[in-house]
Design an enzyme around this catalytic site. Structure first.
Site, PDB file in Angstrom:
ATOM      1  N   HIS A 210       0.871  -1.172   0.000  1.00 18.68           N
ATOM      2  CA  HIS A 210       0.000   0.000   0.000  1.00 18.68           C
ATOM      3  C   HIS A 210       0.920   1.238   0.000  1.00 18.68           C
ATOM      4  O   HIS A 210       2.024   1.177   0.549  1.00 18.68           O
ATOM      5  CB  HIS A 210      -0.834  -0.044   1.283  1.00 18.68           C
ATOM      6  CG  HIS A 210      -1.897   0.990   1.400  1.00 18.68           C
ATOM      7  ND1 HIS A 210      -1.627   2.295   1.744  1.00 18.68           N
ATOM      8  CD2 HIS A 210      -3.235   0.922   1.238  1.00 18.68           C
ATOM      9  CE1 HIS A 210      -2.762   2.977   1.795  1.00 18.68           C
ATOM     10  NE2 HIS A 210      -3.757   2.166   1.485  1.00 18.68           N
TER      11      HIS A 210
ATOM     12  N   ASP B 190       3.423  -4.137   8.175  1.00 17.15           N
ATOM     13  CA  ASP B 190       2.201  -3.345   8.032  1.00 17.15           C
ATOM     14  C   ASP B 190       1.033  -4.291   8.305  1.00 17.15           C
ATOM     15  O   ASP B 190       0.725  -5.166   7.494  1.00 17.15           O
ATOM     16  CB  ASP B 190       2.132  -2.764   6.613  1.00 17.15           C
ATOM     17  CG  ASP B 190       0.795  -2.082   6.320  1.00 17.15           C
ATOM     18  OD1 ASP B 190      -0.083  -2.060   7.213  1.00 17.15           O
ATOM     19  OD2 ASP B 190       0.629  -1.590   5.190  1.00 17.15           O
TER      20      ASP B 190
ATOM     21  N   GLN C 273      -4.159  -4.865   7.293  1.00 24.12           N
ATOM     22  CA  GLN C 273      -5.134  -5.836   6.772  1.00 24.12           C
ATOM     23  C   GLN C 273      -5.044  -7.182   7.483  1.00 24.12           C
ATOM     24  O   GLN C 273      -5.758  -8.116   7.113  1.00 24.12           O
ATOM     25  CB  GLN C 273      -4.932  -6.034   5.261  1.00 24.12           C
ATOM     26  CG  GLN C 273      -5.104  -4.783   4.424  1.00 24.12           C
ATOM     27  CD  GLN C 273      -6.546  -4.286   4.383  1.00 24.12           C
ATOM     28  OE1 GLN C 273      -7.480  -4.991   4.747  1.00 24.12           O
ATOM     29  NE2 GLN C 273      -6.724  -3.044   3.950  1.00 24.12           N
TER      30      GLN C 273
ATOM     31  N   LYS D 180     -10.103  -0.165  10.828  1.00 26.99           N
ATOM     32  CA  LYS D 180     -10.337  -1.378  10.035  1.00 26.99           C
ATOM     33  C   LYS D 180     -10.681  -2.573  10.919  1.00 26.99           C
ATOM     34  O   LYS D 180     -11.020  -3.639  10.424  1.00 26.99           O
ATOM     35  CB  LYS D 180      -9.103  -1.690   9.182  1.00 26.99           C
ATOM     36  CG  LYS D 180      -8.859  -0.677   8.057  1.00 26.99           C
ATOM     37  CD  LYS D 180      -7.754  -1.167   7.144  1.00 26.99           C
ATOM     38  CE  LYS D 180      -7.069  -0.053   6.375  1.00 26.99           C
ATOM     39  NZ  LYS D 180      -7.896   0.571   5.337  1.00 26.99           N
TER      40      LYS D 180
ATOM     41  N   CYS E 190      -4.738   2.438  -3.610  1.00 24.08           N
ATOM     42  CA  CYS E 190      -3.496   3.002  -3.062  1.00 24.08           C
ATOM     43  C   CYS E 190      -2.320   2.072  -3.289  1.00 24.08           C
ATOM     44  O   CYS E 190      -1.461   1.907  -2.415  1.00 24.08           O
ATOM     45  CB  CYS E 190      -3.642   3.343  -1.580  1.00 24.08           C
ATOM     46  SG  CYS E 190      -4.858   4.600  -1.272  1.00 24.08           S
TER      47      CYS E 190
END
Lengths: 155, 415
Positions: free
Chosen positions: B123, B200, B203, B226, B366
């Site tokens: 991303h 990261d 997600q 999220k 993104c």
């Protein structure tokens, strides 16, 4: 409701233009060119215009990628402005931008836009207004010889 | 008390509505998740009963607010299995956490000629901070490529990570490809070359059990919104010794020890990295989201989403004119499903699905370098969460079929 509301957005004439876009090609020679991108979706339009010495649009062509709405809008835009003077074309771009955000316009002005006037329903789909206006923005900025690559409407 | 996942739907009144006269099917969870009543109630309760600034106040409300804020930090710590609460820094979100690491640790440790290794499916938030750091420091930014299946190519990772590498930064789960990366293996690889590993988790944390200690990651960033928390709150996990050695990210109130005319000292961890009045209610709301997920159990959340993927993915793949990106094997695919319909721009698809009540994302997600890599301008993306049902999957499948028919025939009959 389902997809029936889509009929108002994707009228047959729009789908025809998207499937068989008019003037989708590069020009052998041009006086005004611009590449405009819509960073939110990645749509790109390269617009080339050949102006006569007395500022009439002698030829216009576009290339690029985009959705049904942006491609058909570009196709209808090129049909509408072919042969017009720079002044007339700029006025039409203004009419189209106003129409897209729901401003009232005289019927005579809308008639000038020819097929493009059919996109007046676009205001019912706010997320898609940028798709419809990208090519008209490109036209306006190419004629005014502004060359920044990114659409000013980016949110 | 453990909550049954099947009962969760009633906790999300927002899902119980019609859009465009159709039942809402919310499949844009990779962009942001909906909030259960428990999270909204926690925010309301805080503002109605406990609101005060934290750490500085002497009065009762300030004490209560401080306790609630720090309690949220403990909840997050246990949720991701960090060893100490001092290793949990509250941020604005994953982007903020990744920028924090790039501009403090990265700024102090990356020199000319060093390498930073990321993957091609990052991303922008785990790409641009490293790209700009590399430019500034005259370092080299290297990309790990993907296998034909859309998974991270570990052979390439072994080749790209060298003794010159200072930082390896990779997403734990892709926001486009629907893949999970072998973070533990990547961290080990980075450490063997004297580099640190930055994960990261935007997600991954909302959708699967994550244990930062077991993964042995050095930094790990994720967003609250999220995982059903409020927007504007996120978390950066960092190993204590690294956080300790790093310069502050921002200067101001709350992050100082002593301030003199010519110099200052910094607060203890983690407050050194929390300058200014923080998103106190956001942290408390995130704590409530952590409680909600913990009550259900992350194993249950993951199993539920996997069951839906097992059902939905093969049906999408076998639908003529539909291309699904990433691994075609449902066992290797998360609930993030990027797809396109033949000869149709994803924006047209997303508008049509919206008319059927189905909310999906369309665009480059993104991840423009990934789109270039895949030779695409954009895709549509359906992404699942714990409140989605098989009926939601069926609605998407029906809507896709009707969308195809609409654009094939040019129009539909008015109903």
């Amino acid at each position: 409701m389902g997809l029936s509301k889509l009929n108002s957005l994707y009228r047959e004439v729009i789908l025809d233009h998207a499937d068989h876009p008019h003037h989708k090609h590069t020009l052998a020679e041009s006086t005004n060119t611009i590449t405009l991108k819509n960073p939110t979706c990645g749509d790109v339009i390269n617009l080339e215009i050949k102006l006569t010495p007395d500022d009439k649009i002698a030829d216009i062509g576009f290339t690029g990628d985009g959705c049904t709405i942006s491609q058909s809008s570009a196709s209808m835009m090129t049909d509408a402005v072919m042969g017009k003077s720079k002044e007339e074309a700029l006025k039409m771009a203004k009419t189209f931008s106003d129409m897209a955000i729901g401003k009232e316009h005289a019927q005579a002005d809308l008639d000038e836009l020819q097929d493009a006037a059919i996109l007046s329903n676009i205001m019912q789909f706010p997320a898609r207004i940028k798709c419809a206006t990208l090519s008209w923005w490109a036209l306006q900025r190419a004629l005014l010889e502004e060359t920044d690559e990114t659409s000013e409407e980016e949110s | 008390m453990a909550q049954k996942l099947s009962d969760s739907r009633t906790d999300f009144p927002i899902l119980d509505q019609e859009v465009n006269d159709e039942r809402l099917v919310y499949l844009d969870n990779a962009a942001t998740a909906q909030k259960p009543n428990q999270v909204v109630d926690a925010l309301v309760h805080f503002y109605q009963h406990d609101n005060a600034n934290v750490h500085r106040g002497v009065h009762t409300l300030a004490e209560r607010a401080t306790e609630a804020y720090e309690n949220a930090r403990h909840k997050v710590q246990h949720f991701i299995h960090a060893q100490k609460p001092t290793e949990i820094v509250f941020t604005k979100g994953a982007t903020d956490g990744l920028n924090l690491v790039a501009s403090t640790y990265g700024e102090a440790n990356v020199q000319a000629g060093d390498e930073i290794v990321i993957s091609i499916m990052e991303h922008h938030s785990n790409l641009i901070p490293w790209q700009q750091l590399a430019i500034k420091k005259h370092a080299t930014l290297k990309y790990i490529e993907l296998t034909a299946d859309g998974e991270l190519d570990m052979v390439d990772a072994v080749a790209k990570i060298t003794d010159k590498t200072k930082i390896v930064a990779v997403a734990h789960a892709s926001n486009v490809m629907g893949t999970v990366t072998p973070v533990k293996q990547l961290a080990k690889l980075a450490h063997e070359h004297g580099a640190i590993f930055v994960g990261d988790g935007a997600q991954s944390v909302p959708h699967m059990p994550v244990d930062v200690t077991d993964l042995d990651v050095d930094f790990y960033a994720f967003s609250g919104h999220k995982m059903m928390g409020p927007t504007g709150i996120g978390v950066l996990y960092g190993k204590e010794d690294l956080l300790q050695a790093m310069p502050p990210y921002q200067y101001g109130g709350e992050m100082i020890g002593f301030v003199h005319r010519d110099d200052s000292t910094w607060a203890e961890l983690p407050w050194k990295f929390e300058a200014g009045t923080q998103n106190i209610a956001g942290a408390i709301g995130l704590g409530a989201a952590v409680d909600y997920l913990t009550n259900i159990g992350m194993d249950q959340v993951q199993a539920h989403e996997q069951k839906l993927v097992d059902y939905l993915l093969p049906k999408m793949e076998s639908m003529p004119g539909v291309t699904v990106y990433g691994p075609q094997d449902p066992a290797k695919h998360t609930g993030v499903i990027a797809f396109n319909l033949d000869n149709l721009h994803p924006h047209d698809v997303a508008t049509a699905l919206d008319m059927e009540g189905v909310a999906v994302r369309a665009g480059h997600h993104c991840a423009q370098p990934l789109m270039d890599y895949l030779g695409l301008v954009a895709t549509a993306r359906a992404s699942l969460y714990l409140y989605n049902t098989q009926a939601d999957a069926d609605k998407l499948l029906t809507a896709l079929q009707e969308t195809k028919e609409f654009f094939n025939h040019g129009t539909v009959k008015a109903e």
